[in-house]
Design an enzyme around this catalytic site. Structure first.
Site, short mmCIF file in Angstrom:
data_model
loop_
_atom_site.label_atom_id
_atom_site.label_comp_id
_atom_site.label_asym_id
_atom_site.label_seq_id
_atom_site.Cartn_x
_atom_site.Cartn_y
_atom_site.Cartn_z
N GLN A 142 -8.60 0.94 11.13
CA GLN A 142 -9.21 -0.38 11.34
C GLN A 142 -9.84 -0.37 12.81
OE1 GLN A 142 -9.64 -2.03 8.73
NE2 GLN A 142 -7.63 -2.54 7.91
N LYS A 148 -0.64 -8.79 -1.36
CA LYS A 148 -1.77 -8.02 -1.84
C LYS A 148 -1.69 -6.88 -2.43
CE LYS A 148 -4.62 -6.01 1.38
NZ LYS A 148 -5.17 -4.67 0.59
N THR A 189 -21.29 -8.32 -15.35
CA THR A 189 -20.14 -7.69 -15.37
C THR A 189 -18.91 -8.04 -14.53
OG1 THR A 189 -21.40 -5.74 -15.90
CG2 THR A 189 -19.44 -5.13 -14.96
N THR A 196 -13.25 -4.47 7.66
CA THR A 196 -12.89 -4.23 9.22
C THR A 196 -12.79 -2.85 9.51
OG1 THR A 196 -10.67 -4.55 8.10
CG2 THR A 196 -11.60 -6.72 9.10
N TYR A 205 -18.02 -5.65 -7.40
CA TYR A 205 -19.27 -5.51 -7.08
C TYR A 205 -20.10 -4.67 -8.04
CZ TYR A 205 -23.25 -4.51 -3.72
OH TYR A 205 -23.92 -4.29 -3.05
N ASP A 206 -20.74 -5.54 -8.84
CA ASP A 206 -21.76 -4.96 -9.72
C ASP A 206 -22.73 -5.82 -10.37
OD1 ASP A 206 -22.35 -3.39 -12.30
OD2 ASP A 206 -20.15 -2.85 -12.33
N ILE A 207 -23.34 -5.84 -11.35
CA ILE A 207 -24.28 -6.87 -11.78
C ILE A 207 -23.66 -8.20 -12.12
CG2 ILE A 207 -25.74 -4.93 -12.67
CD1 ILE A 207 -24.92 -5.64 -15.59
N ASP A 252 0.83 -1.11 0.09
CA ASP A 252 0.04 -0.12 0.06
C ASP A 252 0.91 1.18 0.01
OD1 ASP A 252 -2.34 -1.36 0.15
OD2 ASP A 252 -2.33 -1.74 2.42
N GLY A 280 -0.17 -4.95 6.96
CA GLY A 280 0.41 -3.86 5.87
C GLY A 280 1.36 -3.12 6.92
N ARG A 281 0.64 -1.95 7.73
CA ARG A 281 1.40 -0.98 8.22
C ARG A 281 2.58 -1.63 9.18
NH1 ARG A 281 -3.75 1.21 8.70
NH2 ARG A 281 -4.27 2.63 7.08
N ARG A 294 -2.80 -6.90 13.63
CA ARG A 294 -1.85 -6.05 14.15
C ARG A 294 -0.99 -6.99 15.15
NH1 ARG A 294 -3.18 -3.29 10.61
NH2 ARG A 294 -3.76 -1.01 10.92
N ASP A 349 -6.66 -7.41 -4.60
CA ASP A 349 -8.04 -7.02 -3.78
C ASP A 349 -8.70 -5.76 -4.55
OD1 ASP A 349 -9.38 -6.71 -1.53
OD2 ASP A 349 -8.04 -5.43 -0.50
N LEU A 350 -9.75 -6.35 -5.35
CA LEU A 350 -10.47 -5.35 -6.18
C LEU A 350 -11.87 -5.27 -5.69
CD1 LEU A 350 -8.82 -5.40 -9.61
CD2 LEU A 350 -8.15 -4.01 -7.67
N LYS A 351 -12.25 -6.21 -4.80
CA LYS A 351 -13.67 -6.23 -4.31
C LYS A 351 -14.73 -6.08 -5.23
CE LYS A 351 -11.97 -4.61 0.17
NZ LYS A 351 -10.73 -4.07 -0.33
#
Length: 228
Positions: free
Chosen positions: A188, A30, A68, A119, A63-65, A8, A208-209, A179, A59-61
């Site tokens: 988060q 990721k 698609t 989260t 969410y559509d019809i 990230d 991540g962090r 964490r 990680d694009l999640k």
């Protein structure tokens, strides 16, 4: 349990420099919205060039019809670079089934997960949108996901155990907001450490962090792997 490192950072150069430091570990990477929108498919290729054994979670999640989402899933699966990607369970059972049907005959198709409750939500925020408590709704979403043929869910460590009880012990749970050793939670809300994730049968922890902001990311990754 497997470690998935979030890439990230503000530039591809910085992300690749981080990956160079941790290239000898057996880990997942990721790639989320920021990195993929900015750097695209060449970034995925650059990660595999550093270590072909890296596993990539896109990680694009989606969410559509349904159609698609299935179109996008097919393109991702045909990359030959992505080992796991995700959709939103909120898209519904028809959409999730359509995705899985579309990619079922693609060789070496990626794992597919469905996002339940982000989260970043606390229970009050979640309830204003879904009209149910997180613990109840996330498990219902997971059951819909399981019955739709999806491989697993993205959830918090707090829901992982109950989800496995209501689906199957092999149904994958991937948990962001980890964490590892009690670090600051940042933006988060439902965070957990490694010990809690273990107790709740989490399959993938996303970190991540605590890694990319560390003075020595390699040592942090090594310590996490020793603890999982």
């Amino acid at each position: 349990m497997k470690l998935c490192v979030s890439l990230d950072l503000p530039s591809a150069k910085e992300n690749l420099a981080l990956v160079e430091q941790i290239k000898d570990f057996d880990i997942w990477l990721k790639v989320g919205f920021r990195s993929y929108i900015r750097d695209g498919k060449p970034f995925l290729e650059a990660l595999k060039a550093i270590n072909p054994n890296f596993k990539i979670f896109l990680d694009l999640k989606l969410y559509d019809i349904p159609n698609t989402m299935a179109d996008a899933a097919e393109e991702i699966a045909n990359f030959g670079l992505v080992d796991m990607f995700n959709v939103h369970a909120s898209a519904g059972a028809k959409a999730m089934k359509t995705v899985m049907q579309r990619i079922e005959n693609i060789p070496n198709k990626p794992l597919v997960l469905a996002v339940t409750a982000l989260t970043s939500f606390d229970n009050e925020e979640f309830k204003t949108i879904y009209n149910e408590d997180i613990a109840v709704k996330a498990t219902k979403m997971a059951v819909d996901t399981y019955e739709s043929g999806i491989d697993g869910v993205v959830c918090s460590a707090y829901e992982s155990y109950d989800i496995k009880q209501d689906t199957n012990e092999k149904f994958v749970t991937l948990c962001p907001g980890i964490r590892p050793f009690g670090e600051d939670s940042g933006d988060q809300k439902r965070v957990a450490d490694i010990a809690f994730a273990k107790e709740n049968l989490v399959d993938f922890i996303v970190v991540g962090r605590p890694i990319y902001k560390a003075e020595n990311p390699k040592e942090v990754v090594k310590k996490i792997l020793e603890n999982i």
